[in-house]
Enzyme design. Sequence first.
Site, short mmCIF file in Angstrom:
data_model
loop_
_atom_site.label_atom_id
_atom_site.label_comp_id
_atom_site.label_asym_id
_atom_site.label_seq_id
_atom_site.Cartn_x
_atom_site.Cartn_y
_atom_site.Cartn_z
N HIS A 181 51.70 35.48 -12.37
CA HIS A 181 51.11 34.97 -11.13
C HIS A 181 51.30 35.98 -9.99
CE1 HIS A 181 49.41 31.27 -9.44
NE2 HIS A 181 50.00 31.58 -8.32
N GLY A 188 43.81 32.88 -11.36
CA GLY A 188 43.01 32.35 -12.47
C GLY A 188 41.75 33.18 -12.68
N TYR A 222 42.42 24.63 -21.85
CA TYR A 222 42.81 25.96 -21.33
C TYR A 222 44.16 25.85 -20.63
CZ TYR A 222 42.31 30.05 -18.07
OH TYR A 222 42.48 31.19 -17.32
#
Length: 323
Positions: A181, A188, A222
């Site tokens: 991240h 994303g 996902y």
Amino acid sequence: MILSSMKPPYTITDKILALVASISEKIGEINASHLYKPATELRKKNRIKTIQSSLEIEGNTLTEEQITALLENKRIIAPQKDIVEVQNAIKVYQQLNQFNPYQLKDLVKAHAVLMSGLIDNPGKLRTTNVGIVKGSKVEHIAPGGTMINGLMKDLFDYLKKDNDLILIKSCVFHYEFEFIHPFTDGNGRMGRLWQTLILMQQYPVFEYLPIETLIKQKQTEYYNKLSESDKKGNSTPFVEFMLGIISESLNAHLQTQSVTLHTEDRISLFKEKIGKNKFTRKHYMQSFKNISAPTASRDLKWAVEQDLLHKFGTLRLTEYQFK
């Protein structure tokens, strides 16, 4: 997750091997039939689908029609933030070939374009700590801000130096990127974009495959696979999931692309292949097994009329060369 200078943990399972074999077979079929670069109209459609799906996953409300309008510089009525997200994504995808997927500085550059005007520090790796909250619970505690530079450097080292297949490495990269991240926002869409970019280096067909559309349709799965991989401490479940998505998107591509290419598409594909070499109608036909001699003649006549080809000689001795 990556521990410094080590290969990210994952296992190559039977399922991964079967998917890789099936994907390789489909890519072979696509390359053999010259379907790796879809017709211009379809390329545009796929690009719009990709942008729409990737941003919808992140909560964007724009439809494919609205995105098409923005691509054509028309005005639309929609939340300003959503419009900016789409305009940025259009820009990034137009520049896709200018980014080197093996360079961290290019990833940072792409993030700057993608998140421009949306966050305070686009194109800057985060230095603060973050947790990802879904609803009321913390879904994922990302590594501390001070570790980000080192982790990203290790991830790029793995991408550059590891001998595993690019199909597998692209999925591992995508998972590890989401785990780390590295940015305060936009992780994303960045992770999905970068996986496409990695795959494109070896397989040009991925530039126009709307993989994002399938991820959007399986959005819950996902996220579940990301979190299952977090819990297991390795990316195997996510790698299996993403390879499945890639395989499905290649299936869809093979089905839609069985429609015949048009003259213009054939000529432009052949130009890429033959370059400046002289060729005959027979050479041209060897590249497109499913066209007749009159069609080949029509194609070449069209290309001469469009001033794309030089024509030498007559009748059976005619040769051509791209200008």
